[in-house]
Design a protein around this motif. Sequence first.
Motif: not given
Length: 319
Positions: A301, A299, A271, A267, A131, A293
């Motif tokens: 993760v 953010h 976020s 990701h 991220d 993702t």
Amino acid sequence: LCSFLLFIILHMRLPTIINSFLHGLLGNKRNFASLASSLSTQLQNPRPIYALDLRNHGENTHDWRPSMSYSEMARDVLAFMDKVNEMNKSTTTTGNNIEKAVLVGHSMGGKVAQSLALMHPERVAGLVVLDIAPVRYYSDRDEKGGGGDGSGWTAVEEIVRSVAKIDLGRGDYTTKRDVDAVLRQGMLEDPALRAFVLTNLEQIRTTEENEVPLRWKIHWDGIVNQLDRIAGFDVHDQVMDDSAAEDTESIVPPTNLQYEGDVFFIHGGASRFVRHSYISTIASFFPNHMLTTIRGVGHWVHAEAPDDTIALLKRYLDR
């Protein structure tokens, strides 16, 4: 607030592999003990794990530094690899040599990992970035950013500047609870966020009546002074983000800086630190990248979806 992680897997000539975690801004080496422990038991090959503190954090209180560029922090990581290599040579007769590392970095740690891969691609066997993109992030106070970029960097700056103003020597602070109460009355209403910040506060024993029984394990002044650098991205001590656009001689063309190994970007779906507009920049530095993702997480993760993060890391590392 961003919790930053850099995870290093050092490849040696022998089958043994060393794993090492490096945190990032406001973190320390103890933040990721659970994740490291879980991952180590699930990987196909047993691997020892090192946890390290980045400059101006944690156990580096004896060696505060005035500068925190990504190039410098990348060289710190490289120096660690070389130091372990020297230790192996002096304690074994097999000549173990750490030639390459798989780097896994979250947020600021991800930028450190990307900078190292671009500076010394021959030392990096693979790269996982959690991220973050190799771009500059803007806060509301940045004129060039047009009032912020919506990434959340504004909150990061505000929190760092706010906590840095707490002077342990000028307040009636005797326990972590005292500092926690001040943070709660300020802008840190989230108890999990306060707990994270307070991991940088150490309770110490003192026999002196006027001595403060608390100590920060973080160089606040150094970090505050380096926030602009941390928001950006640099390689080989040269700015790589758009803040250098007016001075074309200060930025190396991206085509001259590429890491051609496999790069895995993970990701957080909720976020805003990795946007579609950043993909072209990512591709210019890392032509062999893949982006996935994890839906519904922000953010952090690795903290919000540890099982998913571990599964993805395991898939990449055991490929």
